[in-house]
Motif scaffolding. Structure first.
Motif, mmCIF file in Angstrom:
data_model
loop_
_atom_site.group_PDB
_atom_site.id
_atom_site.type_symbol
_atom_site.label_atom_id
_atom_site.label_comp_id
_atom_site.label_asym_id
_atom_site.label_seq_id
_atom_site.Cartn_x
_atom_site.Cartn_y
_atom_site.Cartn_z
ATOM 1 N N ALA A 1 -0.562 8.508 21.269
ATOM 2 C CA ALA A 1 0.762 9.228 21.136
ATOM 3 C C ALA A 1 0.327 10.403 20.010
ATOM 4 C CB ALA A 1 1.632 8.258 20.348
ATOM 5 N N MET A 2 -0.483 10.299 19.210
ATOM 6 C CA MET A 2 -0.823 11.185 18.172
ATOM 7 C C MET A 2 -1.715 12.585 18.823
ATOM 8 S SD MET A 2 0.374 10.502 15.529
ATOM 9 C CE MET A 2 1.547 9.958 16.412
ATOM 10 N N LYS A 3 -2.480 12.126 20.005
ATOM 11 C CA LYS A 3 -3.169 13.025 20.784
ATOM 12 C C LYS A 3 -2.138 13.907 21.627
ATOM 13 C CE LYS A 3 -6.383 13.785 24.590
ATOM 14 N NZ LYS A 3 -7.342 13.202 25.526
ATOM 15 N N LEU A 4 -1.082 13.412 22.120
ATOM 16 C CA LEU A 4 0.122 14.049 22.574
ATOM 17 C C LEU A 4 0.781 15.100 21.831
ATOM 18 C CD1 LEU A 4 1.730 14.577 25.215
ATOM 19 C CD2 LEU A 4 3.232 12.449 24.277
ATOM 20 N N LYS A 5 1.079 14.350 20.613
ATOM 21 C CA LYS A 5 1.705 15.028 19.561
ATOM 22 C C LYS A 5 1.026 16.063 19.239
ATOM 23 C CE LYS A 5 3.582 14.349 14.769
ATOM 24 N NZ LYS A 5 3.973 13.126 13.696
ATOM 25 N N ASN A 6 -0.067 16.115 18.730
ATOM 26 C CA ASN A 6 -1.128 17.232 18.250
ATOM 27 C C ASN A 6 -1.134 18.294 19.407
ATOM 28 O OD1 ASN A 6 -1.316 16.024 15.738
ATOM 29 N ND2 ASN A 6 -3.207 15.007 16.487
ATOM 30 N N GLY A 7 -1.214 17.897 20.478
ATOM 31 C CA GLY A 7 -1.448 18.707 21.767
ATOM 32 C C GLY A 7 -0.123 19.431 21.754
ATOM 33 N N LEU A 8 0.936 19.067 21.786
ATOM 34 C CA LEU A 8 2.131 19.817 22.099
ATOM 35 C C LEU A 8 2.348 20.634 20.733
ATOM 36 C CD1 LEU A 8 4.418 16.860 23.385
ATOM 37 C CD2 LEU A 8 3.469 19.074 24.508
ATOM 38 N N LYS A 9 2.172 20.266 19.559
ATOM 39 C CA LYS A 9 2.192 21.085 18.384
ATOM 40 C C LYS A 9 1.231 22.422 18.597
ATOM 41 C CE LYS A 9 3.632 18.016 14.490
ATOM 42 N NZ LYS A 9 3.145 17.492 13.305
ATOM 43 N N GLU A 10 0.075 22.245 19.132
ATOM 44 C CA GLU A 10 -0.741 23.464 19.215
ATOM 45 C C GLU A 10 -0.148 24.421 20.464
ATOM 46 O OE1 GLU A 10 -4.515 22.151 20.402
ATOM 47 O OE2 GLU A 10 -5.081 21.029 18.472
ATOM 48 N N GLU B 1 -1.416 4.987 11.866
ATOM 49 C CA GLU B 1 -2.373 5.495 10.656
ATOM 50 C C GLU B 1 -1.392 5.977 9.472
ATOM 51 O OE1 GLU B 1 -5.380 8.581 11.289
ATOM 52 O OE2 GLU B 1 -6.267 7.314 12.989
ATOM 53 N N GLY B 2 -1.448 5.903 8.282
ATOM 54 C CA GLY B 2 -0.708 6.070 7.077
ATOM 55 C C GLY B 2 0.301 5.035 6.854
ATOM 56 N N THR B 3 0.570 4.099 7.445
ATOM 57 C CA THR B 3 1.424 3.102 6.905
ATOM 58 C C THR B 3 0.761 2.423 6.061
ATOM 59 O OG1 THR B 3 2.694 1.154 7.724
ATOM 60 C CG2 THR B 3 0.679 1.148 8.728
ATOM 61 N N ASP B 4 1.497 1.785 5.133
ATOM 62 C CA ASP B 4 1.151 0.922 4.105
ATOM 63 C C ASP B 4 1.784 -0.664 4.007
ATOM 64 O OD1 ASP B 4 3.570 1.440 3.104
ATOM 65 O OD2 ASP B 4 3.423 1.786 1.043
ATOM 66 N N VAL B 5 2.123 -0.744 5.480
ATOM 67 C CA VAL B 5 2.818 -2.163 5.336
ATOM 68 C C VAL B 5 1.926 -3.066 6.431
ATOM 69 C CG1 VAL B 5 4.861 -3.269 6.699
ATOM 70 C CG2 VAL B 5 5.111 -1.097 5.223
ATOM 71 N N THR B 6 1.661 -3.923 6.048
ATOM 72 C CA THR B 6 0.922 -5.077 6.700
ATOM 73 C C THR B 6 1.779 -6.244 7.241
ATOM 74 O OG1 THR B 6 0.402 -6.364 4.877
ATOM 75 C CG2 THR B 6 -1.176 -4.713 5.325
ATOM 76 N N ASN C 1 4.176 5.138 18.631
ATOM 77 C CA ASN C 1 4.006 5.296 20.037
ATOM 78 C C ASN C 1 5.179 6.303 20.667
ATOM 79 O OD1 ASN C 1 5.622 2.985 20.150
ATOM 80 N ND2 ASN C 1 5.057 2.956 21.971
ATOM 81 N N GLN C 2 6.383 6.492 19.886
ATOM 82 C CA GLN C 2 7.516 7.026 20.319
ATOM 83 C C GLN C 2 7.349 8.605 19.903
ATOM 84 O OE1 GLN C 2 11.213 4.654 20.816
ATOM 85 N NE2 GLN C 2 10.232 3.602 19.289
ATOM 86 N N GLN C 3 7.424 9.619 20.780
ATOM 87 C CA GLN C 3 7.535 10.902 20.402
ATOM 88 C C GLN C 3 8.429 11.464 21.066
ATOM 89 O OE1 GLN C 3 5.356 12.232 18.154
ATOM 90 N NE2 GLN C 3 4.648 10.398 17.731
#
Length: 341
Positions: free
Chosen positions: A267-276, A184-189, A288-290
């Motif tokens: 990966a984003m679920k993990l990232k957001n959970g760890l930030k919290e 999400e957020g990439t502008d490259v196809t 997918n790499q955090q």
């Protein structure tokens, strides 16, 4: 133990396995000249919006990198890459073993800038003794990078412009391409990558295949005799249809992107959970790499039930670990990992 240390711990997507089993007893010609490989090539060309591209299938990433670079360069030429680039740090000198020096540059967030490439090129040709120095001829980048970061379309466009101005090739390593394209957020196809590079590859090993990488070549000089190079580097699989069947399946419908989205979402679920929970990250990755900063005590607790990847030590009490999700990661395992932190 639950593995989060890489994105190739599982075998292959069930649909890939089903196709391999369904076609198992068919007789086909060898070395990638079968109908399945040709069907896969057509699907890849269509997905890339590159009808004139040459498409080849190899077995693994290191083999692919050294084959492409060997095919593109003359003996006195080298490959420019970021210092953390895969060909510089994780391939046991495979490119150098083919006779081509890796010319490493300091990067930012795992990336190099067009201005750095231009400066290296200018310095080389401004040196009166340039004939005594390895000539920079190919720019190697990864998308995502070794740090999970992504190039923007503008950054790729700038690199393309510099390579054109300097007479250099642009080669993109796409071992984890599914996770970059789906972020999400990439502008490259995929079509952007095909349009802006001379050669790139679509990773299968880390994205739902048992093994295999798909090389897409736009540049005429690199196309020439490429199958000779594949054979010489040990990459011409006798049972080449095994690669064709897999990529024909991965590019049937939206499967390849679907797997990328699955890994990135977790990966984003993990990232957001760890930030919290108050954890800090070594770098901001949307793939997918955090890369998480943990203390020694916490790592020991994590390693009782999970396998993660050690990245680097920050100080006596803290280190960076890499956590990877994949196309096959179970959401329940992400929840279990979050519970330990």
């Amino acid at each position: 133990m639950i593995l989060f240390n890489n994105d190739y711990a599982e075998g292959a997507h069930p649909k890939v396995m089903e196709r391999l089993l369904q076609t198992n007893m068919e007789q086909t010609v060898g070395y990638g000249e079968d109908a399945y490989c040709e069907a896969a090539r057509e699907k890849v060309r269509k997905a890339c919006q590159a009808p004139d591209a040459d498409v080849h299938f190899l077995v693994g990433g290191t083999q692919t990198n050294m084959t492409v670079i060997s095919a593109a360069l003359r003996p006195h030429q080298g490959a420019v890459c970021v210092q953390t680039g895969h060909i510089n740090v994780h391939e046991t000198g495979a490119v150098e073993a083919t006779g081509h020096k890796v010319l490493a540059l300091e990067g930012t967030d795992g990336k190099i800038k067009a201005s750095q490439v231009q400066e290296m090129w200018k310095e080389h040709w401004a040196d009166g003794a340039h004939e005594h120095i390895v000539q920079p001829k190919l720019v190697y980048i990864s998308h995502p990078t070794e740090l999970g970061t992504l190039y923007t379309k503008q950054e790729l466009t700038d690199l393309r412009a510099v390579c054109d101005a300097c007479g250099m090739y642009l080669f993109l390593d796409g071992a984890r391409l599914a996770y970059g394209l789906a972020a999400e957020g990439t502008d490259v196809t995929l079509a952007d990558i095909a349009a802006l590079t001379d050669v790139f590859y679509i990773g299968g090993t880390k994205s739902g295949a048992l093994f295999g990488e798909c090389v897409v070549i736009k540049r005429r000089e690199i196309k020439e005799d490429f199958r000779y190079m594949i054979k010489q580097k040990g990459g011409m699989l006798a049972k080449g249809r095994l690669l064709g069947v897999q990529f024909d399946t991965l590019f049937d419908g939206d499967l390849y992107m679907e797997m990328g989205r699955h890994a990135d979402r977790l990966a984003m679920k993990l990232k957001n959970g760890l930030k919290e929970k108050g954890y800090r990250f070594y770098i901001d990755s949307i793939t997918n790499q955090q890369f998480v900063i943990v203390d020694n005590e916490k790592l020991q607790e994590i390693e009782k039930n999970f396998v993660v990847n050690y990245e680097k030590r920050l100080d006596e009490n803290h280190m960076v670990i890499r956590i990877c999700t994949s196309w096959a990661t179970k959401e329940e395992n992400v929840d279990k990992l979050l519970d330990v932190f």
